[in-house]
Design an enzyme around this catalytic site. Structure first.
Site, PDB file in Angstrom:
ATOM      1  N   THR A  23       0.813  -1.225   0.000  1.00 12.66           N
ATOM      2  CA  THR A  23       0.000   0.000   0.000  1.00 12.66           C
ATOM      3  C   THR A  23       0.846   1.275   0.000  1.00 12.66           C
ATOM      4  O   THR A  23       0.309   2.372  -0.089  1.00 12.66           O
ATOM      5  CB  THR A  23      -0.957   0.033   1.216  1.00 12.66           C
ATOM      6  OG1 THR A  23      -0.170  -0.086   2.399  1.00 12.66           O
ATOM      7  CG2 THR A  23      -1.958  -1.106   1.168  1.00 12.66           C
ATOM      8  N   GLU A  35      30.949  -3.661 -11.191  1.00 11.23           N
ATOM      9  CA  GLU A  35      31.265  -2.308 -10.731  1.00 11.23           C
ATOM     10  C   GLU A  35      32.505  -2.369  -9.869  1.00 11.23           C
ATOM     11  O   GLU A  35      32.770  -3.390  -9.247  1.00 11.23           O
ATOM     12  CB  GLU A  35      30.140  -1.794  -9.809  1.00 11.23           C
ATOM     13  CG  GLU A  35      29.021  -1.130 -10.505  1.00 11.23           C
ATOM     14  CD  GLU A  35      27.899  -0.764  -9.527  1.00 11.23           C
ATOM     15  OE1 GLU A  35      28.142  -0.629  -8.318  1.00 11.23           O
ATOM     16  OE2 GLU A  35      26.770  -0.626 -10.009  1.00 11.23           O
ATOM     17  N   HIS A  65      26.510   4.055  -5.049  1.00  9.13           N
ATOM     18  CA  HIS A  65      26.257   2.720  -4.496  1.00  9.13           C
ATOM     19  C   HIS A  65      27.171   2.539  -3.297  1.00  9.13           C
ATOM     20  O   HIS A  65      28.370   2.790  -3.394  1.00  9.13           O
ATOM     21  CB  HIS A  65      26.588   1.624  -5.520  1.00  9.13           C
ATOM     22  CG  HIS A  65      25.464   1.350  -6.471  1.00  9.13           C
ATOM     23  ND1 HIS A  65      25.642   0.673  -7.636  1.00  9.13           N
ATOM     24  CD2 HIS A  65      24.157   1.659  -6.419  1.00  9.13           C
ATOM     25  CE1 HIS A  65      24.479   0.575  -8.269  1.00  9.13           C
ATOM     26  NE2 HIS A  65      23.566   1.176  -7.551  1.00  9.13           N
ATOM     27  N   TYR A  79      18.894  -1.765 -17.055  1.00  4.78           N
ATOM     28  CA  TYR A  79      17.917  -1.222 -18.015  1.00  4.78           C
ATOM     29  C   TYR A  79      18.676  -0.737 -19.255  1.00  4.78           C
ATOM     30  O   TYR A  79      18.283  -0.994 -20.390  1.00  4.78           O
ATOM     31  CB  TYR A  79      17.150   0.000 -17.486  1.00  4.78           C
ATOM     32  CG  TYR A  79      16.506  -0.084 -16.123  1.00  4.78           C
ATOM     33  CD1 TYR A  79      16.329  -1.282 -15.445  1.00  4.78           C
ATOM     34  CD2 TYR A  79      16.024   1.082 -15.508  1.00  4.78           C
ATOM     35  CE1 TYR A  79      15.736  -1.315 -14.197  1.00  4.78           C
ATOM     36  CE2 TYR A  79      15.418   1.056 -14.267  1.00  4.78           C
ATOM     37  CZ  TYR A  79      15.287  -0.140 -13.609  1.00  4.78           C
ATOM     38  OH  TYR A  79      14.697  -0.151 -12.375  1.00  4.78           O
TER      39      TYR A  79
END
Lengths: 291, 375
Positions: free
Chosen positions: A17, A209, A247, A159
Site C-alpha cells: 500500500t 562495478e 552505491h 535497463y
C-alpha cells in the site's frame, strides 16, 4: 525455463500500500506477473489493483498459494518483514529496500540461507524474464525475449544494457539486478551458475562495478565451472579513489576493489571484457554467429 | 559516520571499557587540566597520525603552548587535524590489536593480534600467522569455544580478563550497529586491558543511533579546526571533480559507465551527480544547481536518463526551468528515454533543447562539440 522466476511464479507483495509498492504492483501486473496477495500491517481488507491486502503473510497463506515475495517495506521494518516472509517458507524473496543497516542485512541474508530462501537484494531492482513476467522494477519496454542472460549490480545499468541490446535486436533470457552491495543474498556468482545451467541462456553478460571483491569471486567460478561465453563490462574504471559513487559498495579503498584487478581476474578466467555498450553489442553479435 | 578518537572513547566509557584519562583541549593558549606530562593527540579522520607528527608528548606548559598550534596545522594523508586531546601518559607492558569489523566482509569479523600498534594490513601481509580472525554469527554472538580459541592465541593476557573485555567490545559493536570498532593499540598494563586508541565507524542507517550521531556532530562545532560538512537534503549524490564536463545520471551504474565513456573520449568530468531513489523535478533541478555551482566554466553537460519510474516529463520541466532561469548557454547533451519519453522530448524540443536516444551517440556528439567540432 528460465532461472529464478517463470510463468508459474506466484507472488505476494509486502509494503503493497506504499507509493512504490502500489506503482510497482501495477507495473508487474501489466507485465504478466501473477500477484496473488499483498501485505501491509493494519491494512487488511483493502485492495490494490484488485490484489487483496492482508495484515500478515500467514493470513494471506490461508487463502492463496505463492512461492515468491517482493518487499517494498521501509528500511526500519524491512528486517522483520523479511523474517516473516522466510518463516512462511517461500522460495524466493526480492528485497528492493535500500538503506537497511549493515548488521541487519547480515541477519536477513543469514536467516534466508539457513531456511533455503533465495534472497535477491537488498536495494535491488529485481528480475525480469522479457515477454513473460517480472518480480522487480525493470521497465518492460527496454527488454525483449532472447537468449542472453544478464546479471548486474545496478538496476539502471541493467535497463541501459537491456535497452542497448534490444535496440540491436539481441533478446534476453532473463535479467537480474542484485543491488549495489556491499552485502548480497544472491550474488553475481550465483547468477552465473544459474545461467550456466539454464538451457534458454546461450550467452552470459556480467555487469560489474568497482568496489568489493564479488567480481573476482565470479571470475574464479567462471574459470572452473562455466562453459558458456561470458561477456563482462566493469563500470567505474575512471572513478576517483575513496569516493562513494552512489552505491554503498562502489568504493575503491587502497588497492581493493579496483577495476584493474577485476578486469585482470575476468580476463584470466576466460571471460571477454569489453569497455563500452557498443563493444558489448559487437562481441555478442560475433558470438551469436558462432553459436 | 567516522568517529574521532575522543568520541569513540566516550562511547567506550558508556560500555565500561577502560580508557586512559583524557580531556579535549578547548583553548590552545591555556594549559589543560590533564596532569603533566601528557600526550597531545591530534584528532583527525585518518590513520598514520604518529608518523605525521600529530601525536606528541608535552612535559611542560611551554611544551604545550608550542606543540598545540603545531599539531593543529598538521595534515594526515590529506586530512586536517581538527582538535586536540590531552591524555595521561600510559606506560603499558604490551600492545595488542583488536577490532570487530563489517567492512569488506560479509559477516562481522573479530581480528586480534599480539602485534599491536602497527598497521594491521602490514602485519597481515608480513606475519599472517600472528593474526586471528573469527567470524561472529549475528544470531549467537561470539561462542564460548571461539573465546577460548582467542584466549589461547593471546597468551600474555589472563583468559578470563580477555574474554570479559572482548564481550564488552562485542556488545558495543552490536548495540551501536557499528561497521567498525578498532582498538590499536590495546594496552596491557599490570595484566589489565586498556584502550589506548579508538577508531569507530557508525552506520548512518541505524535509526536508534540517530540522536547520538547528531549530538556528536553538534559538539564537533566546538572544535576550532572542524568544518561541518554540507549535508545534502535531497537524494542527490554529488562528487566534485577536476574536469570541465558536467555529468548527471539517474542511476549509479549508468553514471559510472558514462564517466568511463567520457574519459575514453579523452574528456574529464567536473562533477558526478546521481539523482538516487525516487526522483522528481525538484531533485533534477537540485542536481543542475550543484553541478553549475561547483564549476561555472564547464564546457558541456551530459545528462543520462533512463526512466523506469523516473518520469521524463518531470526531468524535462526541471532542465528547461533551470536553463531559462540561469540563462545557460553551454551545450547540453540529454539522453532521455523510458517513462513519458515522448512528452519529455517534445517539451525539450519546444524549449529548443536537443535530446538524444542512444547513449554512445550522445557521448560521441558531446566529445566532438567539446573538441571544437560541430555539435
Amino acid at each position: 525455463m528460465s532461472i529464478l522466476i517463470d510463468k508459474k511464479t506466484t507472488v505476494l507483495v509486502t509494503g503493497i500500500t506504499g507509493s512504490s509498492g502500489m506503482l510497482q504492483t501495477k507495473a508487474m501486473l501489466d507485465a504478466g506477473t501473477k500477484i496473488v496477495a499483498g501485505v501491509t500491517p493494519g491494512k487488511a481488507g483493502r485492495e490494490v489493483y484488485g490484489v487483496p491486502v492482508y495484515d500478515f503473510i500467514s493470513d494471506a497463506k490461508k487463502e492463496h498459494e505463492f512461492d515468491t515475495v517482493i518487499s517494498f517495506v521501509p528500511p526500519k521494518f524491512a528486517m522483520d518483514s523479511c523474517f516473516e516472509a522466510i518463516d512462511a517458507g517461500i522460495r524466493l524473496l526480492v528485497l528492493t529496500t535500500e538503506q537497511i543497516p549493515l548488521q541487519e542485512i547480515v541477519k536477513i541474508v543469514g536467516y534466508a540461507r539457513a531456511h533455503n530462501t533465495i534472497i535477491i537484494g537488498p536495494g535491488c531492482a529485481g528480475t525480469i524474464v522479457p515477454g513473460m513476467c517480472k518480480v522487480g522494477s525493470h521497465p518492460i519496454q527496454f527488454f525483449k525475449p532472447g537468449n542472453v542472460g544478464i546479471v548486474s549490480k545496478s538496476g539502471a545499468l541493467s535497463y541501459e544494457i537491456g535497452k542497448t541490446l534490444s535496440d540491436n535486436d539481441i533478446g534476453q533470457s532473463q535479467v537480474v539486478a542484485i543491488g549495489g552491495g556491499p552485502i548480497w543474498g544472491f550474488t553475481q556468482k550465483d547468477a552465473i551458475q544459474h545461467y550456466e545451467e539454464d538451457p534458454d541462456t546461450k550467452i552470459i553478460v556480467l555487469l560489474g562495478e568497482i568496489g568489493g571483491g564479488s567480481e573476482e569471486v565470479a571470475a574464479a567460478y567462471i574459470r572452473k565451472h562455466v562453459n558458456k561465453p561470458v561477456v563482462a563490462l566493469i563500470v567505474g574504471r575512471n572513478a576517483p579513489k575513496g569516493k562513494n559513487l552512489g552505491h554503498a559498495g562502489a568504493i575503491v579503498t587502497g588497492n581493493i576493489g579496483t577495476a584493474t584487478t577485476k578486469i585482470a581476474a575476468l580476463n584470466e578466467a576466460g571471460a571477454i571484457v569489453v569497455k563500452s555498450p557498443a563493444d558489448l553489442v559487437k562481441k555478442i553479435q560475433e558470438l551469436e554467429k558462432q553459436i | 559516520m567516522n568517529l574521532f578518537e575522543y568520541e569513540g572513547k566516550e562511547l567506550m566509557k558508556k560500555y565500561e571499557i577502560p580508557v586512559p584519562l583524557s580531556g579535549l583541549v578547548k583553548d590552545y593558549e591555556v594549559l589543560p587540566e590533564t596532569e603533566l606530562p601528557f600526550v597531545l593527540k591530534g584528532q583527525v579522520d585518518s590513520g598514520g597520525r604518529g608518523k605525521a607528527g600529530a601525536v606528541q608528548i608535552c612535559e611542560t606548559e611551554e611544551d604545550f603552548l608550542e606543540k598545540a598550534p603545531e599539531i593543529m596545522s598538521v595534515k594526515v594523508k590529506g586530512r586536517q587535524v581538527v582538535g586536540l586531546l590531552a591524555e595521561e601518559m600510559c606506560k603499558v607492558d604490551k600492545e595488542l590489536y583488536l577490532s570487530i569489523m563489517l567492512q569488506g566482509v560479509s559477516k562481522p569479523t573479530l581480528i586480534i593480534s599480539e602485534m599491536g600498534g602497527m598497521n594491521i594490513e602490514e602485519v597481515a601481509a608480513s606475519d599472517p600467522d600472528k593474526i586471528l580472525k573469527v567470524e561472529i554469527d549475528p544470531f549467537t554472538g561470539l561462542k564460548s569455544y571461539q573465546l577460548k580459541m582467542i584466549s589461547k592465541s593471546i597468551q600474555s593476557v589472563d583468559a578470563k580478563k580477555l574474554s570479559t573485555f572482548i564481550k564488552k567490545i562485542e556488545r558495543m559493536f552490536v548495540e551501536t550497529g557499528a561497521v567498525l570498532v578498532e582498538i590499536n593499540p590495546l594496552g596491557v598494563k599490570n595484566g589489565e586491558l586498556i584502550a589506548m586508541d579508538s577508531k569507530i565507524v557508525l552506520d548512518d542507517h541505524v535509526t536508534s543511533m540517530a540522536e547520538i550521531r547528531e549530538n556528536f556532530e553538534e559538539r564537533r562545532n566546538m572544535l576550532p579546526g572542524y568544518i561541518s560538512p554540507e549535508v545534502e537534503k535531497t537524494t542527490v549524490t554529488f562528487i566534485p571533480l577536476e574536469g570541465n564536463v558536467g555529468l548527471i545520471s539517474d542511476g549509479a551504474g549508468t553514471g559510472m559507465m558514462s564517466l568511463d565513456l567520457l574519459y575514453d573520449e579523452g574528456l574529464e568530468v567536473s562533477s558526478f551527480a546521481e539523482l538516487g531513489g525516487m526522483t522528481s523535478e525538484k531533485v533534477m533541478y537540485r542536481a543542475l544547481e550543484l553541478t553549475f555551482n561547483n564549476n561555472q566554466d564547464i564546457k558541456a553537460l551530459l545528462i543520462v536518463l533512463i526512466g523506469g519510474f523516473n518520469r521524463m516529463d518531470n526531468m524535462a520541466k526541471a532542465i528547461i526551468r533551470y536553463v531559462q532561469e540561469h540563462n545557460i548557454t553551454i551545450p547540453l547533451f540529454t539522453r532521455m528515454c523510458g517513462t513519458k519519453e515522448v512528452e519529455g522530448t517534445e517539451m525539450m524540443e519546444r524549449a529548443g533543447i536537443k535530446t538524444y536516444y542512444d547513449l554512445t551517440e550522445t557521448v560521441k556528439t558531446l566529445a566532438a562539440s567539446v573538441r571544437g567540432g560541430v555539435e
